[in-house]
Design a protein around this motif. Structure first.
Motif, PDB file in Angstrom:
ATOM      1  N   THR A 132     -42.255  17.060   6.501  1.00  0.00           N
ATOM      2  CA  THR A 132     -43.888  17.292   7.069  1.00  0.00           C
ATOM      3  C   THR A 132     -44.327  18.561   6.734  1.00  0.00           C
ATOM      4  O   THR A 132     -45.252  18.454   6.364  1.00  0.00           O
ATOM      5  N   ALA A 133     -43.873  19.377   7.434  1.00  0.00           N
ATOM      6  CA  ALA A 133     -44.061  20.898   7.266  1.00  0.00           C
ATOM      7  C   ALA A 133     -43.410  22.236   6.969  1.00  0.00           C
ATOM      8  O   ALA A 133     -42.787  22.752   8.329  1.00  0.00           O
ATOM      9  N   PRO A 134     -43.092  21.467   5.770  1.00  0.00           N
ATOM     10  CA  PRO A 134     -41.722  22.507   5.702  1.00  0.00           C
ATOM     11  C   PRO A 134     -42.077  24.223   6.279  1.00  0.00           C
ATOM     12  O   PRO A 134     -41.100  24.847   6.168  1.00  0.00           O
ATOM     13  N   GLU A 135     -43.392  25.072   5.230  1.00  0.00           N
ATOM     14  CA  GLU A 135     -43.605  25.701   5.470  1.00  0.00           C
ATOM     15  C   GLU A 135     -43.663  26.394   6.951  1.00  0.00           C
ATOM     16  O   GLU A 135     -43.061  27.491   7.477  1.00  0.00           O
ATOM     17  N   GLN A 136     -43.725  25.457   7.948  1.00  0.00           N
ATOM     18  CA  GLN A 136     -43.682  25.573   9.138  1.00  0.00           C
ATOM     19  C   GLN A 136     -41.812  25.718  10.059  1.00  0.00           C
ATOM     20  O   GLN A 136     -41.788  25.778  11.093  1.00  0.00           O
ATOM     21  N   PRO A 155     -51.245  20.201  15.028  1.00  0.00           N
ATOM     22  CA  PRO A 155     -51.661  19.547  14.126  1.00  0.00           C
ATOM     23  C   PRO A 155     -50.023  19.213  13.260  1.00  0.00           C
ATOM     24  O   PRO A 155     -50.904  17.900  12.710  1.00  0.00           O
ATOM     25  N   VAL A 156     -49.293  19.144  13.489  1.00  0.00           N
ATOM     26  CA  VAL A 156     -48.479  18.224  13.141  1.00  0.00           C
ATOM     27  C   VAL A 156     -47.934  17.063  13.772  1.00  0.00           C
ATOM     28  O   VAL A 156     -47.885  16.390  13.440  1.00  0.00           O
ATOM     29  N   ILE A 192     -35.585  17.668  13.587  1.00  0.00           N
ATOM     30  CA  ILE A 192     -36.009  19.070  12.994  1.00  0.00           C
ATOM     31  C   ILE A 192     -36.074  18.285  11.811  1.00  0.00           C
ATOM     32  O   ILE A 192     -36.515  18.623  10.919  1.00  0.00           O
ATOM     33  N   ASP A 193     -35.738  17.477  10.942  1.00  0.00           N
ATOM     34  CA  ASP A 193     -35.363  17.000   9.425  1.00  0.00           C
ATOM     35  C   ASP A 193     -36.686  16.188   9.340  1.00  0.00           C
ATOM     36  O   ASP A 193     -37.682  16.394   8.595  1.00  0.00           O
TER      37      ASP A 193
END
Length: 228
Positions: free
Chosen positions: A63-67, A37-38, A57-58
């Motif tokens: 985009t998806a800090p929780e992952q 999905p990301v 990585i950045d």
């Protein structure tokens, strides 16, 4: 190793490698559910199931800090996988001299059946020329699926031979085999900077890979022809 003994050990290693290949493939199923999905959000033009371009990585953190923390978990899992395979080979071989053949068998079987089960579970890869991310330690290793499959078949065959019949490896043999392994690893990692920057894979270094494979096979065959 006794005749019946090496067959028992080889069978156990192969069974472990096959079953662990399924475990590895199932982990990828879960990772794809998190990663795809990301990737689709950032690269909607790319077909479903494609692994490239890699997400820097950045960009993942933005985009998806929780992952983003899962990357560290995945790297640690890869290290744990290698330790597990090495430990199984050590326990099965019951000796330092046969550890490497045992490790070659279980590692190669695991790697080969990882792709078999990915094909069953995800209908991926589409072909042997499909690009894959092989490892992340210390940098991303990438190659068409055909390349690691060739390595897996080669080391399984060599491991079975060395487990059944002692092979007298001289320093020259070890040097050439180590050089061959280094060339193969270089073919997997040579483009890592481009990939980590979000680029698409450049043509695979087949000549470098072939040189490494040929060197390793030639050294092993030469050693195996000598009297143990």
């Amino acid at each position: 190793m006794l005749e019946n003994g090496w067959r028992r050990v080889a069978t156990a290693l192969i069974l472990f490698g096959v079953s662990f290949g399924y475990v590895e493939a199932s982990v990828v199923v879960y990772l794809r559910a998190v990663y795809d999905p990301v990737r689709q959000k950032l690269h909607p033009d790319r077909a479903a199931g494609e692994l490239f371009p890699l997400i820097p990585i950045d960009q993942i953190r933005k985009t998806a800090p929780e992952q983003s923390w899962l990357l560290g978990v995945e790297i640690a899992r890869e290290a744990a996988t290698m330790i597990m395979l090495a430990s199984v080979a050590w326990a099965a071989s019951r000796g330092r001299t046969l550890w490497l053949p045992a490790f070659a068998i279980v590692f190669g079987t695991w790697d080969l059946f990882f792709y078999v089960f990915l094909k069953v579970l995800l209908h991926w890869p589409a072909s042997l020329m499909t690009w894959d991310i092989l490892f992340l330690i210390p940098v991303p290793w990438v190659a068409p699926v055909l390349a690691p499959s060739i390595v897996a078949i080669t080391i399984i065959a060599a491991g079975l031979f060395a487990l059944a019949r002692p092979v007298r490896m001289l320093p020259a043999h070890w040097f050439v085999m180590t050089l061959g392994g280094a060339l193969i690893l270089a073919s997997f990692m040579w483009d890592y900077q481009n990939l980590m920057a979000g680029g698409l894979p450049r043509p695979f270094a087949w000549k470098l890979f072939a040189a490494g494979e040929a060197a390793g096979v030639a050294a092993f065959l030469h050693a195996s022809r000598a009297d143990p």
